[in-house]
Design a protein around this motif. Structure first.
Motif, PDB file in Angstrom:
ATOM      1  N   LYS A 164       0.506  -1.142  -0.025  1.00 47.23           N
ATOM      2  CA  LYS A 164      -0.037  -0.063   0.026  1.00 47.23           C
ATOM      3  C   LYS A 164       0.777   1.285  -0.125  1.00 47.23           C
ATOM      4  CE  LYS A 164      -4.301   1.939   2.149  1.00 47.23           C
ATOM      5  NZ  LYS A 164      -3.800   3.452   1.815  1.00 47.23           N
ATOM      6  N   GLU A 190      -8.005 -10.585  -3.100  1.00 51.29           N
ATOM      7  CA  GLU A 190      -8.955 -10.112  -1.955  1.00 51.29           C
ATOM      8  C   GLU A 190      -8.596  -9.350  -0.865  1.00 51.29           C
ATOM      9  OE1 GLU A 190     -10.962 -13.950  -1.192  1.00 51.29           O
ATOM     10  OE2 GLU A 190     -11.861 -14.085  -3.215  1.00 51.29           O
ATOM     11  N   ARG A 193      -7.224  -6.012  -1.820  1.00 48.95           N
ATOM     12  CA  ARG A 193      -8.381  -4.939  -2.219  1.00 48.95           C
ATOM     13  C   ARG A 193      -9.069  -4.385  -1.001  1.00 48.95           C
ATOM     14  NH1 ARG A 193      -6.113  -4.331  -6.549  1.00 48.95           N
ATOM     15  NH2 ARG A 193      -6.642  -5.380  -8.578  1.00 48.95           N
ATOM     16  N   ARG A 194      -9.271  -5.272   0.082  1.00 54.24           N
ATOM     17  CA  ARG A 194      -9.822  -4.911   1.440  1.00 54.24           C
ATOM     18  C   ARG A 194      -8.929  -3.747   2.009  1.00 54.24           C
ATOM     19  NH1 ARG A 194     -10.987 -10.620   2.037  1.00 54.24           N
ATOM     20  NH2 ARG A 194      -9.331 -10.889   3.345  1.00 54.24           N
ATOM     21  N   GLY A 196      -7.449  -1.488   0.443  1.00 52.30           N
ATOM     22  CA  GLY A 196      -7.484  -0.533  -0.198  1.00 52.30           C
ATOM     23  C   GLY A 196      -6.376  -0.223  -1.360  1.00 52.30           C
ATOM     24  N   VAL A 197      -5.987  -1.179  -1.747  1.00 50.69           N
ATOM     25  CA  VAL A 197      -5.125  -1.160  -2.855  1.00 50.69           C
ATOM     26  C   VAL A 197      -5.724  -1.593  -4.323  1.00 50.69           C
ATOM     27  CG1 VAL A 197      -2.845  -1.976  -3.869  1.00 50.69           C
ATOM     28  CG2 VAL A 197      -3.275  -1.812  -1.439  1.00 50.69           C
ATOM     29  N   TYR A 198      -5.885  -0.647  -5.162  1.00 51.60           N
ATOM     30  CA  TYR A 198      -6.577  -0.915  -6.176  1.00 51.60           C
ATOM     31  C   TYR A 198      -6.145  -1.008  -7.771  1.00 51.60           C
ATOM     32  CZ  TYR A 198     -10.245  -0.185  -2.784  1.00 51.60           C
ATOM     33  OH  TYR A 198     -11.056  -0.302  -1.585  1.00 51.60           O
TER      34      TYR A 198
END
Length: 302
Positions: A164, A190, A193-194, A196-198
């Motif tokens: 991140k 998963e 993404r949880r 906050g890395v997109y």
């Protein structure tokens, strides 16, 4: 070169700088074979020591001068001050490189050894990413990701927090360490993404040219080799033809399963060989476009 890719699939290829004229000829044979598939970019690895850096720079210059490919230069934090790394970045920028793969790098003893940062150097990939963006905010930066956790990380939370920070500092893509269990990759995405890395989490794929070597390297890097995979290669030590067929089948199964899970981009660790990678790309639906390497015979003989 811009080429439409079947089903939206995109690929990139990783090469390492050659150590001899014979290895350089082999590398350029692989580049000539793979270039018409229209990779999004090709990366060239970079290690500690001046000679390795010079060979990487030479390979990048040839890619820029003799092909239509977009080269991404690897950078590491190993055995160099910030000033020395920044100088390398400026040199690449002057030659037209705008894409970097920013890595902390292995310890001075190689894969599996402890990394000791220099007091005057970049400390990790997040630090290096910030340094790249400070030099040119327009740089495209790929970084590493570890579906099975970096072997030096105490836990997944620490590992993903570092990823991140890389993204917060300007990374635009993460390329994973190779893996053989797609469920592991999916669970990792998963988790990321949880957190906050997109950015895209591109699976790193390694065709198994030599199972013994891959198993040994996997042990050093923390990548699990499933028992079922070892069984696939049992008894094939002296049967290269069958071994190649099995390797192609294993890799094809993995990438096709990943596409069914919605993955549309793959990064291949080519080991400077095109045979298995080309076959897998064909299975993915990629077909040759116009040749992207000029002066084929001269490039191969150089």
């Amino acid at each position: 070169m811009v080429q439409k890719r079947a089903g939206g699939i995109e690929v990139s290829f990783e090469f390492f700088p050659p150590k001899s004229e014979a290895m350089e000829a082999s590398l350029w044979t692989a580049i000539q074979r793979l270039a018409p598939l229209g990779p999004r970019f090709v990366s060239v690895t970079y290690g500690a020591g001046g000679s390795t850096r010079e060979r990487t720079h030479h390979t990048i210059q040839r890619l820029l001068g003799e092909t239509d490919l977009d080269p991404a230069a690897h950078l590491t934090c190993v055995d160099a001050s910030r000033a020395e790394v920044d100088e390398v970045i400026h040199q690449y920028r002057q030659t037209g490189v705008k894409h970097f793969v920013a890595l902390r790098g292995d310890g001075q003893g190689g894969a599996g050894s402890a990394f000791v940062p220099r007091d005057d150097g970049y400390r990790n990939g997040a630090d290096l990413t910030a340094g790249l963006k400070a030099i040119d905010p327009e740089f495209e930066i790929s970084v590493s990701a570890y579906p099975e956790k970096h072997p030096e990380s105490p836990d997944f939370a620490t590992d993903i927090d570092l990823l991140k920070r890389k993204v917060d500092n300007g990374a635009t893509r993460a390329i994973t360490q190779f893996f053989f269990d797609n469920d592991v990759y999916e669970r990792y995405v998963e988790r990321v993404r949880r957190a906050g890395v997109y950015v895209p989490i591109v699976p790193g794929i390694v065709p198994i040219h030599d199972f013994v070597k891959i198993a040994r390297f996997s042990e050093a890097t923390g990548a699990n080799v499933p028992a079922w995979l070892a069984r696939r290669f049992e008894g094939l030590e002296n049967d290269p033809q069958t071994r190649a067929h099995v390797a192609a089948a294993v890799c094809a199964e993995q990438v096709l399963d990943l596409t069914q899970r919605g993955v549309g981009e793959f990064h291949f660790y080519t080991m400077n060989r095109a045979d298995l990678v080309y076959s897998i790309c064909h299975i993915l639906g990629l077909r040759p476009g116009p040749m992207a390497v000029e002066g084929n015979e001269g490039a191969a003989a150089a």
